[in-house]
Design an enzyme around this catalytic site. Structure first.
Site, PDB file in Angstrom:
ATOM      1  N   ASP A  46     -72.062  -2.137  47.403  1.00  0.00           N
ATOM      2  CA  ASP A  46     -71.468  -1.087  48.234  1.00  0.00           C
ATOM      3  C   ASP A  46     -71.614  -1.442  49.714  1.00  0.00           C
ATOM      4  OD1 ASP A  46     -70.302   1.350  48.804  1.00  0.00           O
ATOM      5  OD2 ASP A  46     -71.721   2.528  47.617  1.00  0.00           O
ATOM      6  N   ASP A  69     -63.445   6.884  46.335  1.00  0.00           N
ATOM      7  CA  ASP A  69     -64.364   7.942  45.907  1.00  0.00           C
ATOM      8  C   ASP A  69     -63.582   9.169  45.453  1.00  0.00           C
ATOM      9  OD1 ASP A  69     -66.607   6.495  46.330  1.00  0.00           O
ATOM     10  OD2 ASP A  69     -67.147   7.413  48.236  1.00  0.00           O
TER      11      ASP A  69
HETATM   12  C1  DGJ Z   1     -70.234   5.214  48.021  1.00  0.00           C
HETATM   13  C2  DGJ Z   1     -69.553   4.779  46.758  1.00  0.00           C
HETATM   14  O1  DGJ Z   1     -68.168   4.753  46.937  1.00  0.00           O
HETATM   15  C3  DGJ Z   1     -69.953   5.713  45.626  1.00  0.00           C
HETATM   16  O2  DGJ Z   1     -69.273   5.362  44.465  1.00  0.00           O
HETATM   17  C4  DGJ Z   1     -71.432   5.655  45.447  1.00  0.00           C
HETATM   18  O3  DGJ Z   1     -71.813   4.383  45.003  1.00  0.00           O
HETATM   19  C5  DGJ Z   1     -72.137   6.001  46.745  1.00  0.00           C
HETATM   20  N1  DGJ Z   1     -71.655   5.199  47.839  1.00  0.00           N
HETATM   21  C6  DGJ Z   1     -73.623   5.831  46.612  1.00  0.00           C
HETATM   22  O4  DGJ Z   1     -74.268   6.041  47.792  1.00  0.00           O
END
Ligand code: DGJ
Length: 728
Positions: A479, A549
């Site tokens: 990430d 997301d």
């Molecule tokens: C952002 C990501 O897009 C999410 O899927 C998740 O992994 C969060 N970060 C975790 O902090």
């Protein structure tokens, strides 16, 4: 031979099975662009270099005895700054005298089999018999800087890749101020520009508008590509559709600050530049030093945007995505994030795994929150040690418990980041990026690590290696949840601070390369607050990228359709979440147009939902190859149609077809109908639902009465349907 040089006419002709690209070495060593488009049989292309007559305000080209020629007017192959071409410049070098006049002239060329690697950069690859590369050497006589232009032709794909290497062949240091990867001069502006814009939770939205006189650009200064603009641009005929018309796509294999610009000059001729964003870039070259630009991938299709996309998809699957998981069957995963956020422990994860196993899911991914003191997003990034108290034992013990259920185990990382509230920050505050004398701005309570530094990368690598080597980890989600401000590195001298952003990206690539080399069997998925770094550079390392997301199935339609313009469906991370706007069937149908997986608490599913999930799991396996390796057709776009969104997969042998319709808003018309695409007109196809047999010709020309199938009812907002056909 895809690359041909006509000695007598001094014309280079680069042919793929469907396109021709040509340019000329003109008087004085000027490289003049001639043509890019549908394949031409001709060799006599010289007249294409003229665009009317010389204009009185444009300087004469030095050393050229031709009243119709000026570098400001003619189509140039790789435009330079300050030597008479007043359009946007691909290359500008500041020499010892302090000026940025740059005038590149042809010196020599060579043609080789295969494709050379780009040092330190992700790039497409080819075996000797799969591509041919043209390398042109040019020189700026005053600074002594040599610029090498690389063109690799992938004849079987309608694809050409380009990159540039600058080498200081002079006696004094120089500064590169602009070094674009590609420059293309088109003859007429009767084209639309298609690109992808967005933001967090709304990535990769398609925009299409006619070219205008002047400069139009997409770019990033965020340190990463970002969700705001994707490093992809297409120019298409005004009349081009998904299946017809000329479409030219340019995509950068790069994950940092980029710029793709189009200038339409007063004659109505567009020039496209694609490369590193020059505003946030300077690179000092000492005598003998070199700099390599990232790669630009260029696709031409005479079959509209759809033809262009399918070319990108197959090409990237075969020649960019290097992970063994690109073609290997990937485990069907469930991710803990939307199911638990930070609120989990080892037992809860084991319960997830047990439930998942019942449903047929194959891997559990433990998302954010397993390390250091990470109970919320305020702290602990940088402290990559397992929180054994939270997990109720070592990571090895937890993975053993999950594996014992027959479920693989994956883990989340954010290797480039550091929270001020972390042991790492307390030990090394100077590792967090900040320009001297300035305050560090926080984003999601975190700073960015200075990945230009070897010591920083080594430290993170060793922390990761120590965790990954002690447990049976099958997957990593990498990430990256903020962009870079107050950019500077304390390790770089003042005259090299302009190199910071590119060095940052090189550092990230270096770390990703080390991790994927040390753990080649781990499936890597990229992520950046969703699809904030959804680019071909990342795809080189990770065969899938979490697309957003935003897991609402209706919103996902625009995100996934947009991403599919350039990137393969097999790379588009998509999960079924608990998002309630649509039923779980539609959430599954939409996630099926991507990698497919789950992101919900499996314990909370109703018995009916569990049965639906089991069917989705069966479909995942049934359609695995068709979806990942078939041809993708966008039929009805969610950004153009207010009511429905349709797409289709056709296997490459045209024996299998999967059609999906999602009702975004219920149309008033009860008659629902669609013509399929890409079938073999002479084959007969069986409708799996009804057993009825139709010719490919009928399904494509007369179409399918979707409202006429047994059991059909008037689909409501958010509902969807799927049709599957097999050739008989
Ligand atoms: C952002 C990501 O897009 C999410 O899927 C998740 O992994 C969060 N970060 C975790 O902090």
């Amino acid at each position: 031979m895809p690359i041909h040089f006509d000695e007598s006419k001094k014309i280079f002709k680069l042919d793929t099975k469907s396109s021709t690209y040509a340019f000329l070495v003109y008087n004085g060593g000027f490289l003049v662009h001639l043509y890019y488009g549908a394949k031409l049989p001709d060799n006599n292309l010289k007249h294409l270099m003229y665009r009317g007559w010389f204009d009185s305000l444009s300087p004469y080209a030095e050393g050229v005895d031709d009243p119709r020629f000026a570098v400001d007017i003619n189509p140039m192959e790789y435009s330079t700054n300050g030597a008479g071409d007043f359009r946007i410049s691909a290359c500008a070098v500041r020499g010892r005298d302090g000026n940025t006049v740059t005038d590149l002239r042809y010196v020599s060329h060579k043609i080789t089999k295969g494709k050379p690697k780009l040092p330190g950069l992700p790039a497409t690859f080819a075996k000797e018999n799969e591509a041919e590369t043209l390398e042109i050497e040019t020189v700026d006589e005053v600074t002594g800087v040599k610029v090498f232009l690389f063109y690799t032709v992938f004849e079987d794909y309608g694809v050409m890749t380009r990159s540039v290497r600058a080498e200081n062949g002079g006696k004094f240091p120089v500064e590169l101020e602009q070094l674009y990867s590609a420059c293309i001069d088109f003859p007429a502006m009767d084209m639309d520009m298609v690109h992808l814009y967005g933001k967090w939770a709304k990535e990769n939205t398609t925009a299409r508008h006619p070219l205008q006189h002047g400069i139009q650009a997409i770019r990033s200064k965020r340190g990463m590509t970002g969700p705001n603009h994707n490093p992809f641009l297409a120019l298409v005929d005004h009349t081009a559709t998904e299946e017809t018309g000329n479409a030219y796509g340019v995509n950068l294999v790069y994950s940092g600050n980029f710029s793709i610009e189009v200038e339409v000059d007063t004659r109505g001729c567009p020039r496209v530049l694609a490369g590193i964003d020059p505003e946030s870039f300077r690179w000092r070259l000492e005598p003998g030093e070199s700099f390599v630009s990232p790669e630009a991938v260029m696709v031409y299709s005479e079959h509209g945007l759809g033809g262009m996309s399918r070319t990108f998809h197959h090409f990237y699957l075969d020649h960019l995505m290097r992970s063994e998981w690109t073609k290997k069957k990937r485990p069907l995963l469930i991710n803990s994030w939307e199911a638990a956020f930070f609120d989990f422990d080892g037992d809860k994860l084991v319960e997830f795994a047990r439930e998942a196993k019942e449903l047929g899911i194959e891997m559990l991914v433990m998302d954010d929150g397993w390390f250091g003191n990470r109970f919320d997003d305020h702290r602990a990034l940088g402290d990559w040690t397992v929180n054994e108290e939270k997990l109720g034992g070592t990571l090895g013990e937890l993975t053993d418990r999950v594996n014992a259920l027959g479920i693989k185990f994956g883990i989340w990382y954010e290797p480039e980041m550091i929270n001020p509230d972390s042991d790492l920050y307390r030990a090394h505050p100077d590792w967090a990026i900040c320009a001297p004398g300035r305050k560090k701005s926080l984003s999601r309570h975190q700073c960015v690590l200075d990945m230009t530094r070897q010591d920083v990368r080594d430290h993170i690598f060793h922390q990761m290696e120590s965790v990954l080597s002690k447990a049976n980890i099958a997957y990593i989600k990498w990430d990256c949840n903020r962009h870079i401000s107050e950019a500077a590195s304390l390790e770089l001298p003042p005259e090299r601070q302009g190199e910071f952003f590119h060095r940052y990206v090189l550092g990230v690539y270096d770390l990703m390369d080390r991790i994927t080399t040390a753990f080649p069997h781990i499936l890597l998925e990229n992520c950046s607050s969703g699809g904030g770094r959804f680019d071909a550079g990342m795809m080189y390392y990770s065969p899938q990228i979490w697309a957003s997301d935003n897991t609402d199935a209706i919103e996902r339609l625009t995100i996934q359709f947009g991403a599919s313009l350039c990137y393969p469906i097999a790379a588009i991370g998509a999960h079924v979440s608990a998002n309630p706007r649509t039923d779980i069937v539609t959430r599954g149908n939409v996630a099926m147009c991507g990698t497919f997986g789950y992101e919900l608490d499996p314990r909370k599913l109703t018995p009916e939902e569990k049965e639906i999930v089991k069917k989705q799991v069966r479909d995942y396996h049934k359609y695995y190859d068709l979806i990942r390796f078939g041809d993708f057709y966008r039929i009805t776009s969610p950004t153009e149609d207010p009511f429905v969104c349709d797409w289709e997969f056709v296997s490459r042998d045209k024996n299998e077809v999967l059609f999906t319709r999602v009702i975004m808003r219920r149309p008033e018309n009860l008659y629902q109908h669609q013509r399929l695409r890409g079938l073999d007109p002479d084959k007969l196809y069986t409708d799996e639902d009804t057993g009825e047999v139709y010719s490919g010709a009928l399904l494509m020309h007369a179409g399918l009465d979707l409202s006429g199938t047994p059991g059909w009812r008037w689909l409501q907002d958010g509902e969807s349907m799927v049709k599957h056909f097999s050739a008989c």
